[in-house]
Design an enzyme around this catalytic site. Structure first.
Site, short mmCIF file in Angstrom:
data_model
loop_
_atom_site.label_atom_id
_atom_site.label_comp_id
_atom_site.label_asym_id
_atom_site.label_seq_id
_atom_site.Cartn_x
_atom_site.Cartn_y
_atom_site.Cartn_z
N LYS A 1 16.87 40.03 32.92
CA LYS A 1 17.20 38.89 33.77
C LYS A 1 16.61 37.59 33.24
O LYS A 1 17.21 36.51 33.39
CB LYS A 1 16.74 39.17 35.21
CG LYS A 1 17.66 40.13 35.94
CD LYS A 1 19.09 39.59 36.00
CE LYS A 1 20.02 40.44 36.80
NZ LYS A 1 21.38 39.83 36.91
N THR B 1 22.24 44.38 48.46
CA THR B 1 23.38 44.75 47.63
C THR B 1 23.18 46.19 47.17
O THR B 1 22.13 46.78 47.42
CB THR B 1 23.50 43.84 46.39
OG1 THR B 1 22.43 44.15 45.48
CG2 THR B 1 23.40 42.37 46.77
N TYR C 1 14.04 45.56 33.24
CA TYR C 1 14.95 44.80 34.09
C TYR C 1 14.57 43.32 34.09
O TYR C 1 15.43 42.44 33.94
CB TYR C 1 14.93 45.34 35.52
CG TYR C 1 15.77 44.53 36.48
CD1 TYR C 1 17.15 44.60 36.44
CD2 TYR C 1 15.17 43.70 37.43
CE1 TYR C 1 17.93 43.85 37.31
CE2 TYR C 1 15.94 42.95 38.30
CZ TYR C 1 17.32 43.03 38.26
OH TYR C 1 18.09 42.29 39.12
#
Length: 305
Positions: free
Chosen positions: A179, A212, A175
């Site tokens: 990013k 989120t 991840y």
């Protein structure tokens, strides 16, 4: 900048925007842009969630110019189809927010094109989308591309020897790489736009720690883990509306600059109001960025002509 909020967004009437994602940060981005008068496309792979997001915005602002566009970033054919539909519907694009993503599925999954899911969705899908939309962006009014990174990118590195994590899949490491790649793309796009005279401003932004659905919506996540994560999110993380502010600043404020990187101003960039901050050291490596750009062109078979 002092406690910048959505109230400071300049009028956006006559401007068009695309935001990838249907909930969380994407919803807040779309809501704020529509409230400021922009015509907004909420782009995502789930039509039901997209319709819900559009309906929620119109419930607040019946006159909002907002619609859903079907886009699966994990399928390059869908990316090309989406861009072609947008080109039939409008002649230009002023704001592109590359936001949607997936985070740390516990096991390795692949996109329909055979890329590792996080790298393929978070980075390669947005790389291809931006390339397909480049003609519309070049025709836009002071066009901007904002690519959303993460504070996790500080731990990232581009592993060209195992870019798709086929030999060693570690969820958070992969991840972080995806990013970091997003942030390197934001900077490299800005450099290439400047060199080629495209007139496109490109910025990076990150939301700090925000509530989120990104983390607990990852495929393969056990239900107990989802329950625990939801509780932690409520206690420790700032709201999605607050987390969206750096992206919205980059997308709309006259003070935002090409090649800049924005995040929350609190300790460690975890929460707070938008501020300019230094990109992660590895994101500033122009040689790696150029190599990543060229490899990405080959992987997704696009051009930035």
């Amino acid at each position: 900048m002092t406690k910048w909020t959505t109230e400071k967004i300049p009028p956006q009437q006559g401007r068009s925007a695309i935001v990838t994602g249907t909930g969380g940060l994407a919803y807040e981005d779309a809501l704020a842009l529509a409230r400021a008068g922009a015509s907004v496309v909420i782009a995502g792979r789930n039509p039901e969630k997209g319709a819900d997001a559009v309906a929620a915005i119109k419930a607040v602002m019946p006159e909002a110019q907002v619609r859903f566009g079907l886009l699966d970033l994990a399928r390059l054919a869908s990316v090309a189809e989406f861009a072609a539909r947008i080109a039939r519907e409008q002649n230009s694009l002023d704001i592109l927010i590359n936001n949607a993503g997936v985070m740390t599925p516990p096991q390795r999954f692949e996109t329909s094109d055979g890329f590792e899911l996080q790298f393929g969705t978070n980075y390669l899908g947005h790389f291809a989308l931006t390339a397909h939309l480049l003609p519309l962006l070049k025709a836009g009014k002071k066009p901007r591309v904002v690519t959303v990174g993460s504070i996790a990118s500080r731990r990232g590195a581009i592993n060209f020897d195992d870019l798709q994590a086929e030999r060693d899949y570690r969820p958070m490491q992969v991840y972080a790489q995806s990013k970091l790649a997003c942030e390197m793309f934001a900077l490299e796009l800005g450099r290439r736009s400047e060199a080629a005279g495209w007139g496109i401003q490109s910025m990076g932004a990150h939301p700090g720690l925000s509530r989120t659905g990104l983390l607990y919506n990852a495929p393969g996540r056990p239900r107990l883990a989802i329950f625990v994560l939801r509780r932690l999110f409520r206690l420790m993380f700032q709201s999605a509306a607050q987390g969206a502010l750096p992206t919205l600043f980059a997308a709309t404020d006259p003070a935002a600059r090409n090649g800049a990187y924005y995040g929350p101003d609190g300790f460690g960039g975890a929460r707070g109001f938008p501020t300019a901050e230094k990109s992660p050291v590895r994101a500033l490596d122009t040689a790696v960025a150029a190599r990543l750009w060229e490899e990405s062109l080959q992987l997704v078979n696009v051009t930035f002509a």
